[in-house]
Every structure is written in structure tokens, then in C-alpha cells.
Scaffold this motif. Structure first.
Motif, short mmCIF file in Angstrom:
data_model
loop_
_atom_site.label_atom_id
_atom_site.label_comp_id
_atom_site.label_asym_id
_atom_site.label_seq_id
_atom_site.Cartn_x
_atom_site.Cartn_y
_atom_site.Cartn_z
N LEU A 28 0.80 -1.22 0.00
CA LEU A 28 0.00 0.00 0.00
C LEU A 28 0.84 1.27 0.00
N PRO A 29 1.90 1.39 0.84
CA PRO A 29 2.68 2.63 0.82
C PRO A 29 3.23 2.98 -0.55
N LEU A 30 3.55 1.96 -1.34
CA LEU A 30 4.10 2.21 -2.68
C LEU A 30 3.05 2.75 -3.64
N TRP A 31 1.79 2.47 -3.36
CA TRP A 31 0.70 2.95 -4.22
C TRP A 31 0.37 4.42 -3.98
N ASN A 32 0.96 5.02 -2.97
CA ASN A 32 0.67 6.43 -2.68
C ASN A 32 1.38 7.40 -3.61
N ALA A 33 2.23 6.89 -4.49
CA ALA A 33 2.95 7.75 -5.43
C ALA A 33 1.99 8.46 -6.37
N PRO A 34 2.18 9.76 -6.62
CA PRO A 34 1.25 10.53 -7.48
C PRO A 34 1.10 9.96 -8.89
N HIS A 35 2.17 9.38 -9.45
CA HIS A 35 2.09 8.92 -10.84
C HIS A 35 1.23 7.67 -10.99
N LEU A 36 0.77 7.10 -9.87
CA LEU A 36 -0.08 5.92 -9.93
C LEU A 36 -1.56 6.26 -9.80
N HIS A 37 -1.85 7.55 -9.90
CA HIS A 37 -3.24 8.01 -9.82
C HIS A 37 -3.54 8.97 -10.96
N VAL A 38 -4.79 9.04 -11.33
CA VAL A 38 -5.24 9.99 -12.34
C VAL A 38 -6.62 10.50 -11.95
N SER A 39 -6.74 11.81 -11.90
CA SER A 39 -8.00 12.46 -11.49
C SER A 39 -8.48 11.95 -10.14
N GLY A 40 -7.55 11.73 -9.23
CA GLY A 40 -7.91 11.29 -7.89
C GLY A 40 -8.23 9.82 -7.76
N GLU A 41 -8.10 9.06 -8.86
CA GLU A 41 -8.39 7.63 -8.83
C GLU A 41 -7.11 6.82 -9.04
N PRO A 42 -6.99 5.68 -8.36
CA PRO A 42 -5.83 4.81 -8.62
C PRO A 42 -5.94 4.17 -9.99
N ILE A 43 -4.81 3.96 -10.63
CA ILE A 43 -4.77 3.24 -11.90
C ILE A 43 -4.83 1.75 -11.61
N MET A 44 -5.63 1.03 -12.35
CA MET A 44 -5.81 -0.40 -12.10
C MET A 44 -4.55 -1.19 -12.45
N ALA A 45 -4.45 -2.37 -11.85
CA ALA A 45 -3.27 -3.21 -12.04
C ALA A 45 -3.51 -4.36 -13.02
N HIS A 75 -21.13 1.62 -5.56
CA HIS A 75 -20.98 3.06 -5.77
C HIS A 75 -22.23 3.81 -5.32
N ASN A 76 -23.39 3.28 -5.68
CA ASN A 76 -24.65 3.94 -5.31
C ASN A 76 -24.86 3.94 -3.80
N ILE A 77 -24.38 2.89 -3.14
CA ILE A 77 -24.55 2.79 -1.68
C ILE A 77 -23.58 3.69 -0.94
N THR A 78 -22.32 3.69 -1.39
CA THR A 78 -21.26 4.39 -0.64
C THR A 78 -20.94 5.78 -1.17
N GLY A 79 -21.22 6.03 -2.45
CA GLY A 79 -20.84 7.30 -3.06
C GLY A 79 -19.38 7.35 -3.48
N ILE A 80 -18.63 6.28 -3.24
CA ILE A 80 -17.22 6.21 -3.63
C ILE A 80 -17.14 5.87 -5.12
N ASN A 81 -16.20 6.49 -5.83
CA ASN A 81 -16.11 6.22 -7.27
C ASN A 81 -15.74 4.76 -7.51
N VAL A 82 -16.18 4.24 -8.66
CA VAL A 82 -16.05 2.81 -8.93
C VAL A 82 -14.60 2.36 -9.02
N ALA A 83 -13.70 3.23 -9.48
CA ALA A 83 -12.29 2.85 -9.59
C ALA A 83 -11.67 2.60 -8.21
N THR A 84 -11.99 3.46 -7.26
CA THR A 84 -11.48 3.29 -5.90
C THR A 84 -12.04 2.02 -5.27
#
Length: 708
Positions: A28-45, A75-84
Motif C-alpha cells: 500500500l505505501p508504494l501505491w501512494n505515489a502521485p504517478h499511480l493516480h489519475v483524477s484522484g483515482e488509482p490506476i488499475m493493475a 458506488h450507489n450505496i457508498t458514493g465512492i467512485n467505482v475505480a477506488t
């Protein structure tokens, strides 16, 4: 279940589940890098994760698919975007694979064994690597569900099959209730399994058929006859959906209230016919062929049974897909059993455990699938760890009878041993986004540029990501990458002729549009009814196929020189080139240089140079790995965004690209260097007019052209 047993069950579940979660959170700490996200969403693996994301927002071909539906609901239940949500889902769901393992061990009266078995099931390398953070694919449940299905079968049959001795029973009211309850319980598991992952049909049916055979072998005739209605109930509920539930209700009432044996036999025959009818209704002839084809294909029996749909010979993508490639024995042992010290004792333990608990043989189809991964492909290794875990832990019962150490302590110590390989593995793991941030951002910008009805021609691996980020239809994706899609897509990337590239795109797009119009007129439904962007079951090479192989090949070759006229009604087509394609160019060039008459392709030469590399610009030589070779061309991509191309008059040699950004040096032959996937990405965009117009330039990573 007694209160003390419940607490014990929950304790073991908490421990095994927590181990699965914690080790998946390691990176998880390695995923915090900015280049692994786009528009506030993590890029899928994984590429397929984007299939469900695009489906969840209605822009992909998998709209209303189970995984997409689940993401949309969450997403409808939590309001969290589907990518997250999809990024975190493997961490939360995948470790649940320990639950049916604990249940099975409890049924056999050795619940402590599930500490080891559940841990191996959750952390087995073949499964663990496919269910890490960002791997939001169906794999998160495709092991849990067959285990739950087998657990249901064991729960149902255990009162009647305790060992290898046939034992007759008097059917008390309790046993009759269990027969009913167990089969219904298993039927509902199968119903959900078929809904979530219908591709598992072969293993479902092999397990089902093998279980019938096992029951016939290990129970007296009277018992087996009483089990048959249960098998019918499982089949009706599992494949019948709403109609099946209604039929199962009627069947249960008639069978278990009727005392006349002749009438019971009649009910069995009638409802078995209904169950098979429902199976054929949903699967058509695939109900049989899906069971036979894998055997015939593997054994290469009766090749003449293959029906040729096309007059032209098209390439097959399977050989280029990493997860479908054969695995070595060493890798098989690592993926299935982590190391030889777990794998081989697990196999031996499984054999020993089966001598005491014959119902474990229900797992043989899954074990066989994982062992045959050396031929079937890497992804099937993930079916093995749970069986190896059960074998290792339940096989220990033979040792425990000889020593006086408390079972729980022994299993705790063994659990520490089996998690050690996974701890070593996670220490070296790094995030593996399937596309770089700049590529994802490019798709987002296409969303602002392209007409809503536009179609994108990127390499098929990135089709799902294009559908999600760009919200546009893509030609080719992870589900549409067979020959009819593969050939025109690869040809556009591989040809050295801009005219041919543009014309094969427009020719295919025009045929697509004509087929869609025909389908709309004759009432054919799209593949994803109700979605924002509709996909239709078209044949991309229909016109080529009608020509026949010889004329089709001649026509394709003529597209380099002869300009055709195309309809003005073709939707906008965009050609998307990326640096990522260069890593795939060995296979792209093979498919793009395909001959429709002979059915053969030619690989282009490509190699990433490593170690100490020396470029002699005065003589046009490159030195690497102890050898020196001539260069024909050298393209230097500088950090300031410019490029320099140098040439030498050597009769033969390499084409070299040096990317100062990375830094990276890659060597290729003339075929790949002159291809559109290289030239349109790295050369002057004006060279490709009037056939293409550059609309997005992120040199040297991504370029997007509109087809004129």
C-alpha cells in the motif's frame, strides 16, 4: 453450532482472513505515489479491471455484467467512485476464500486444520498474485465460489458418505430434512456461481458429474436412489433461474410428500428432463460441446471436427496472452504450492486424507485443472492452492494420531511456516499499473475532443481502459481480440503505409456501420442493451471473408496504392499510438504481417538492450553484451521533447531508438521501425497527412490521430 464452536470458528476465520488482508496491504505505501493516480483515482493493475469499470458507468461492452453490477451497486450505496472501490475490492473479498475451507474442515471434525488450509488457499502464489491491490477482476471470487460449491456438496453428502465402507441408513425425518436442505443450499450456491462467473460451466459440470459417480460408488443402491432427487434439485436451481426456483419448489413438494415409489421415479424423470431442458435453453449445444471440446483440444483428437467459419485464414491471439501461456514445472510448483516443501507434502497429504475422507475427491477436477496448467495456461494455477492446503492440513491427522502435541499449537506453527514464502514475495512486489498515467490522461482528453459516436483504434490490451477513461467505443478489447478484430487492428499498426493504415480502418468501420444499420432494421439486439454506448455483434472482416482468401489478400495489398471512396456516414475514427505498444511490437508485427491465404505471420525483430551500451555515432555501431553490430538508423529522443535521427549506409544492421527520458535503448528491425506504431508515434506528424490529422500530442508517450 454450540457457542464454544462458534467462537472457535470465528477465531480461526479472523486469523486466516486477517493474514490474507494484511499481506495484500503490504505494498500500500508504494501505491501512494502521485504517478499511480489519475483524477484522484488509482490506476488499475490489470486490464480486465477496466472492463467492469466501463461496464459500471455504462460505456463498455460489459454493461450489466455481474462484476459491473456489483461495482455500480456499491458506488450507489457508498458514493465512492467505482475505480477506488475496484482497487480495494481484492483486499477485502479475496481473503474470504478461507471461509469455505474452514467450513469443510469443521464438517470433517478437524476445524484446527483450516488454519493452515485457509491460509494457503488465501495466500497461494497463483491466487495471491491475481488478487492484489488494483486487481479488481472476477478472480476475487472465482476460487471462493467453486470451494463454496464443493463445500455445499460435502455438507449435503457427508451424512451418507463418511468413509470408503458402504453403510445403509434408515431414513429418519432428520435425514430426510437434511437431504432437502443440503441440496437446496448447494443449488443456491451454484445459482450465484453461474450468475457471477458463467465461464466456469465446464468445471461446475465436471465436479457435478464426478460427484454423482462418487455417490454411486460409495453408497448403497437405496441411498443413491434417495440422493437422485437432490442432484436434480441442485441442477434445476443452479441453472434454472426464476423458472428453476418455481420448478424446484414443485418438485420438492411432489417428491417428498409422495410415498409411491413408482410416482417418485416418474417425478424424477420428468423434472430431470426439465432440468436438462433449462440447461440447454441457457447453454444451447454448448451444454455438451463445452464439456467435450477441452478434452478434444487438449488431446488433439479429431481435428477434422473443427468447422471453418471463414474462407480467409485469421490469426489466433492466444499464444500472445501471458496468462494463457504454458508454465514450467518449477513455476507450477511455485504457483500452486509456493515451494516444493509445501507442494509435494500437500499432494501426498491429499492422497492420505482421501483415504479417510473420500468426499475430498470432489476436488479432483479443480486439482487436475491446476496441474494441467503446464498446458492450459498460467491462470489455472490459482485453482490448486486450496486443495494443496487441505491435503497438507488434513493429511496431518495421520501424524497427530502418533504424537501428543496439541493440534492447535501444531497448526499455528505450521501456519507460520506456510506464510513465510508469501512474506518473502511481498517484500519484492511493486505496484504494476497496466498503463502509465500519461496514457490514462490522454484517454481523458480524448473524451473532450472526440464525437460521442467516435471509435478508438488503440491496441486491444488497452480497449477497456479506453472505454472507461475516454467514454468512447473501442475497436478491440480484452473480450474482442480474436482473429476478426486482431487482424485489421494489427495491420493498421504494422503497415509502413499511412494510406493502407487509414483505409483498413475506414473500410472496416464502414462495414461495421452497415452491419449495425442492418441489425437495427431486423431487430437484432446489441450486446449490451441499455448502456450509454452500444456494442453490436458485428463481424469486422465480413467483406474480406466474402471475397475469399486470394482476392482478400490482393485487396489488402492494394490499399497501399489504390485510394477508395468511403461513405460520409462513418463515425469518427481515432488512431491511438503509445510507447507501450513498442513492448508488444513482436506480436503486433506478427499479426499485422499475416497472410490471409497461407495463415502465417512474420515476427518483427525487437529487443530491449540492457547492461553497458556504447553508441559509436561516427561509425554507426552499437556495442552491447560483448558484441558490436552496425546501425542503419538511430533515433534519439531528447529530454527537451525533440528528436534526432541519424542514418548510415550499412547493407544490414539494427534500427535503434534511444529514449533519454527513461533512459532506455531498444533495437528493432526494419519492419517494426517503419511501422505506423513507431513512425506515427515518434516521427513528424505532418508526414501522415492527408490520411491522418494529429489531434493530441504527448510525444514520445502517446499520440492520437483522427482518420481523415
Amino acid at each position: 453450532m454450540k457457542k464454544s464452536n462458534t467462537i472457535y470458528f470465528l477465531f480461526i476465520f479472523f486469523l486466516t482472513y486477517s493474514l490474507g488482508v494484511v499481506l495484500r496491504l503490504w505494498e500500500l505505501p508504494l501505491w501512494n505515489a502521485p504517478h499511480l493516480h489519475v483524477s484522484g483515482e488509482p490506476i488499475m493493475a490489470t486490464h480486465d479491471a477496466y472492463a467492469w469499470l466501463a461496464g459500471a458507468i455504462g460505456t463498455g461492452n460489459h454493461y450489466n455484467a455481474p462484476m459491473s453490477t456489483i461495482l455500480s451497486l456499491l458506488h450507489n450505496i457508498t458514493g465512492i467512485n467505482v475505480a477506488t472501490i475496484n482497487f480495494w475490492l481484492p483486499v477485502i473479498v479475496a481473503p474470504l476464500v478461507c471461509l469455505p475451507i474452514i467450513f469443510i474442515c469443521q464438517l470433517f471434525g478437524i476445524i484446527e486444520a483450516s488454519l493452515v488450509a485457509g491460509t494457503i488457499a488465501s495466500l497461494g502464489t497463483g491466487y495471491f498474485l491475481r488478487t492484489r491491490m488494483g486487481y479488481g477482476d472476477t478472480d476475487i471470487l472465482t476460487i471462493f465460489l467453486p470451494l463454496a460449491y464443493c463445500a455445499g456438496l460435502i455438507y449435503w453428502l457427508k451424512p451418507f458418505i463418511n468413509n470408503w465402507r458402504r453403510k445403509d441408513y434408515e431414513f429418519t425425518l432428520i435425514l430426510k430434512q437434511h437431504l432437502l436442505k443440503g441440496s437446496i443450499f448447494t443449488g443456491f450456491i451454484l445459482l450465484f456461481y453461474n450468475w457471477f462467473y458463467p465461464n466456469a460451466y465446464p468445471i461446475v459440470m465436471y465436479t457435478y458429474i464426478f460427484t454423482i459417480f462418487l455417490s454411486f460408488l460409495l453408497t448403497p443402491k437405496k441411498i443413491f436412489i434417495n440422493l437422485l432427487p437432490g442432484f436434480i434439485i441442485i441442477l434445476i436451481i443452479g441453472f434454472g433461474e426464476l423458472i428453476g426456483l418455481l420448478l424446484a419448489s414443485i418438485f420438492v413438494y411432489l417428491t417428498y410428500t409422495e410415498t409411491n415409489n413408482n410416482k417418485k421415479t416418474l417425478f424424477n424423470l420428468v423434472f430431470l428432463s426439465c432440468a436438462l431442458g433449462l440447461l440447454f435453453y441457457h447453454k444451447h449445444w454448448g451444454a455438451i460441446l463445452s464439456l467435450i471440446d477441452p478434452i478434444l483440444n487438449y488431446a488433439k483428437i479429431f481435428p477434422f471436427l473443427e468447422v471453418k467459419k471463414y474462407s480467409i485464414k485469421l490469426p489466433q491471439v492466444l499464444a500472445s496472452i501471458r496468462e494463457a501461456q504454458n508454465v514450467s514445472l518449477t513455476m507450477l510448483i511455485q504457483r500452486v504450492g509456493q515451494n516444493p516443501y509445501i507442494f509435494f507434502p500437500g499432494l501426498i497429504g491429499f492422497v492420505l486424507a482421501c483415504t479417510r475422507f473420500p468426499l475430498l475427491l470432489i476436488f479432483l477436477p479443480q486439482l487436475g485443472l491446476s496441474i494441467l496448467s503446464f498446458k492450459l495456461g498460467n491462470r489455472f494455477t490459482m485453482y490448486g492452492p486450496p486443495i494443496i492446503g487441505l491435503g497438507l492440513s488434513l493429511g496431518l491427522t495421520f501424524i497427530l494420531e502418533k504424537i501428543k502435541i496439541k493440534p492447535l499449537i501444531l497448526y499455528l506453527l505450521l501456519t507460520c511456516f506456510v506464510i513465510y514464502p508469501t512474506i518473502n514475495l511481498v517484500k519484492i512486489l511493486k505496484p504494476t499499473p497496466v498503463l502509465p498515467q500519461v496514457y490514462a490522461k490522454s484517454f481523458l482528453e480524448i473524451d473532450k475532443i472526440a464525437n460521442p459516436k467516435a471509435q478508438l483504434w488503440q491496441w486491444w490490451d488497452y480497449g477497456y481502459a479506453a472505454q472507461y477513461y475516454a467514454k468512447r467505443k473501442s475497436f478491440g478489447d480484452g473480450g474482442r481480440h480474436n482473429g476478426p478484430y486482431l487482424y485489421p487492428l494489427a495491420l493498421a499498426h504494422t503497415t509502413s503505409s499511412p494510406l493502407q493504415a487509414a483505409q483498413i480502418i475506414k473500410f472496416t468501420a464502414q462495414d461495421q456501420q452497415e452491419q449495425i444499420t442492418e441489425m437495427q432494421q431486423n431487430g437484432t439486439n446489441p450486446s449490451n442493451p441499455g448502456a450509454k454506448i452500444l456494442y453490436w455483434p458485428i463481424d469486422p472482416v465480413r467483406k474480406l471473408n466474402l471475397m475469399g482468401a486470394t482476392k482478400a489478400q490482393t485487396f489488402i495489398d492494394s490499399l497501399k496504392e489504390k485510394t477508395l471512396n468511403f461513405s460520409a456516414n462513418i463515425p469518427e475514427q481515432y488512431f491511438v499510438l503509445s510507447w507501450e505498444n513498442l513492448n508488444l511490437s513482436y506480436w503486433i508485427s506478427y499479426f499485422g504481417n499475416w497472410n490471409l491465404i497461407t495463415g502465417q505471420g512474420v515476427h518483427g525483430g525487437f529487443k530491449r538492450l540492457k547492461g553497458k551500451i556504447d553508441l559509436n555515432l561516427s561509425k554507426g555501431l552499437v556495442s552491447f553484451s560483448g558484441k558490436t553490430l552496425p546501425m542503419i538508423k538511430l533515433l534519439i529522443i531528447k529530454k527537451d521533447g525533440t528528436s534526432i535521427e541519424k542514418s548510415w549506409l550499412h547493407s544490414k544492421g539494427l534500427y535503434i531508438i534511444y529514449n533519454e527520458y527513461l533512459p532506455q535503448v531498444i533495437a528493432m528491425d526494419k519492419t517494426i521501425y517503419n511501422s505506423m506504431m513507431v513512425q506515427m508515434l515518434l516521427n513528424n506528424p505532418n508526414k501522415f497527412k492527408p490520411h491522418f490529422t494529429l489531434v493530441l500530442d504527448k510525444f514520445p508517450w502517446v499520440r492520437v490521430y483522427k482518420v481523415n
